[in-house]
Design an enzyme around this catalytic site. Structure first.
Site, PDB file in Angstrom:
ATOM      1  N   ARG A 240      66.855  57.404  30.187  1.00 13.75           N
ATOM      2  CA  ARG A 240      67.687  57.102  29.025  1.00 13.75           C
ATOM      3  C   ARG A 240      67.726  58.366  28.148  1.00 13.75           C
ATOM      4  NH1 ARG A 240      69.408  53.478  31.465  1.00 13.75           N
ATOM      5  NH2 ARG A 240      69.479  51.255  30.990  1.00 13.75           N
ATOM      6  N   GLU A 269      75.173  57.915  23.707  1.00 18.33           N
ATOM      7  CA  GLU A 269      76.302  57.881  24.641  1.00 18.33           C
ATOM      8  C   GLU A 269      77.217  56.697  24.315  1.00 18.33           C
ATOM      9  OE1 GLU A 269      73.801  57.577  28.253  1.00 18.33           O
ATOM     10  OE2 GLU A 269      74.630  55.571  28.548  1.00 18.33           O
ATOM     11  N   HIS A 287      76.545  58.677  32.908  1.00 23.88           N
ATOM     12  CA  HIS A 287      75.698  57.508  33.197  1.00 23.88           C
ATOM     13  C   HIS A 287      76.182  56.779  34.466  1.00 23.88           C
ATOM     14  CE1 HIS A 287      72.855  54.387  31.165  1.00 23.88           C
ATOM     15  NE2 HIS A 287      72.801  54.298  32.486  1.00 23.88           N
ATOM     16  N   GLY A 289      74.238  56.789  37.378  1.00 20.20           N
ATOM     17  CA  GLY A 289      73.089  56.767  38.292  1.00 20.20           C
ATOM     18  C   GLY A 289      73.165  55.676  39.350  1.00 20.20           C
TER      19      GLY A 289
HETATM   20  C1  DGY Z   1      70.303  50.755  34.517  1.00 20.35           C
HETATM   21  O1  DGY Z   1      70.432  49.871  35.362  1.00 20.35           O
HETATM   22  O2  DGY Z   1      69.452  50.712  33.638  1.00 20.35           O
HETATM   23  C2  DGY Z   1      71.251  51.885  34.625  1.00 20.35           C
HETATM   24  O3  DGY Z   1      70.932  52.905  33.754  1.00 20.35           O
HETATM   25  C3  DGY Z   1      72.648  51.385  34.396  1.00 20.35           C
HETATM   26  O4  DGY Z   1      72.765  51.002  33.060  1.00 20.35           O
END
Ligand code: DGY
Length: 341
Positions: A240, A269, A287, A289
């Protein structure tokens, strides 16, 4: 019998919405509007469940205004948008979407690590700008990945999946730091050695942050930690944004104190600190990922199944974020009730 009403706070896969529609009266948001908080609260009133995506804050004030709410299902593994103690106190179940995104998010950690070490964004921008007119011996030289030392801060499921990629795929020497040391069999599986946080920053060639964010680890990487890093090293954040002091990082990158950074998450963000966007030696992604189609579908289905499981069948397939705390609280309540009676 009147159907229970739920709110789906953001746009989702149509088939997931259709599945929810078989069980609930659903208010959706397929236009994907970012509702102001007051509007979100207003829409949530009278709903027993909400499908959230990680950006919607669930706190005591909201819970007080929405007394019918029984469950909040996050389509994310991170749940820093939930005030869990307030949810438990209000008797509201909190669920997230772990496991289904582990490997995809670890892939992204590695993608950013490689792109940063090999200066991918910077060299591609140079080529696209038409600046490439000759080969030269030192053009966009970066760092090696194979055989280097990978430092992982946060050794949960995703951290361990990043470690496996580094150790088994790239012959990296993997070190890690975590709130608590892993059990020997997990260390062995990840091929990783536990070190102090300071040693991790001193020894690693490439650092990956995979910690869950909380107020306690806000800016856990600041000027002090960055000052320990090797001038040839890189840092990647797939946790984060609030884990890194972005101004301290930008200052170190601008002064070439480290080789580069790869960031998928940002404090505040979708706004991105202009001190970062101004730099060439940073790879920036919005973001993404967990953003592969199969994984995002699995995350959305898991959040939907949590709503259906809890509200329709009265149980979840697995323990949730606060199911234990919630059941302890309910036991305490029935105990105090029986004492009062
Ligand atoms: C999560 O699953 O925490 C990812 O960062 C997508 O928000």
């Amino acid at each position: 019998m009147t159907q229970q009403s739920i709110l789906v706070a953001r746009a989702v896969f149509p088939e997931v919405l259709a599945k929810l529609g078989e069980h609930f009266e659903v208010e959706s948001n397929q236009e994907d509007t970012i509702w102001p908080r007051e509007e979100f609260i207003r829409r949530l009133q009278g709903k027993v469940g909400v499908f959230t995506t990680g950006g919607e804050r669930i706190d005591a004030a909201l819970l007080k205004a929405c007394p019918d709410l029984k469950i909040c299902a996050n389509m994310a593994v991170g749940y820093n948008n939930f005030d869990v103690p307030a949810m438990t106190a209000a008797g509201v179940m909190a669920t997230n979407a772990p496991d289904v995104l582990t490997e995809t998010t670890a892939d992204m950690g590695f993608t950013l690590l490689m792109a940063t070490a090999r200066r991918l964004s910077e060299s591609e921008a140079y080529l696209r700008a038409g600046q490439w007119n000759k080969w030269s011996y030192d053009m966009f030289c970066g760092g090696d990945i194979h055989g280097s030392t990978l430092g992982i801060l946060g050794m949960g499921r995703i951290g361990r999946a990043v470690a496996r990629r580094g150790a088994h795929g790239f012959g990296m020497n993997v070190i890690y730091h975590n709130r608590s040391r892993l059990a020997p069999e997990l260390e062995q599986e990840a091929n990783a050695r536990y070190v102090s946080k300071q040693d991790l920053f001193r020894q690693a060639d490439h650092i990956v942050l995979v910690l869950p964010y909380s107020a306690e680890n806000h800016h856990t990487v600041g000027a002090t930690e960055i000052a320990l890093m090797k001038p040839t090293s890189t840092i990647v954040n797939i946790g984060r944004g609030g884990l890194i002091d972005e101004n301290a990082l930008a200052a170190a990158l601008a002064a070439n104190k480290i080789l580069g950074a790869g960031l998928d998450v940002f404090e505040g963000e979708p706004r991105v600190n202009p001190a970062l966007t101004a730099l060439k030696n940073v790879v920036l992604t919005p973001h993404i990922g967990s953003a592969s189609v199969p994984t995002r579908k699995a995350m959305a289905n898991l959040a939907a199944d949590n709503l259906i499981g809890y509200l329709v069948h009265g149980k979840l397939k697995r323990l949730s974020i606060n199911s234990q705390a919630l059941s302890n609280r309910l036991n305490d309540l029935s105990f105090s009730l029986s004492v009062k009676l």
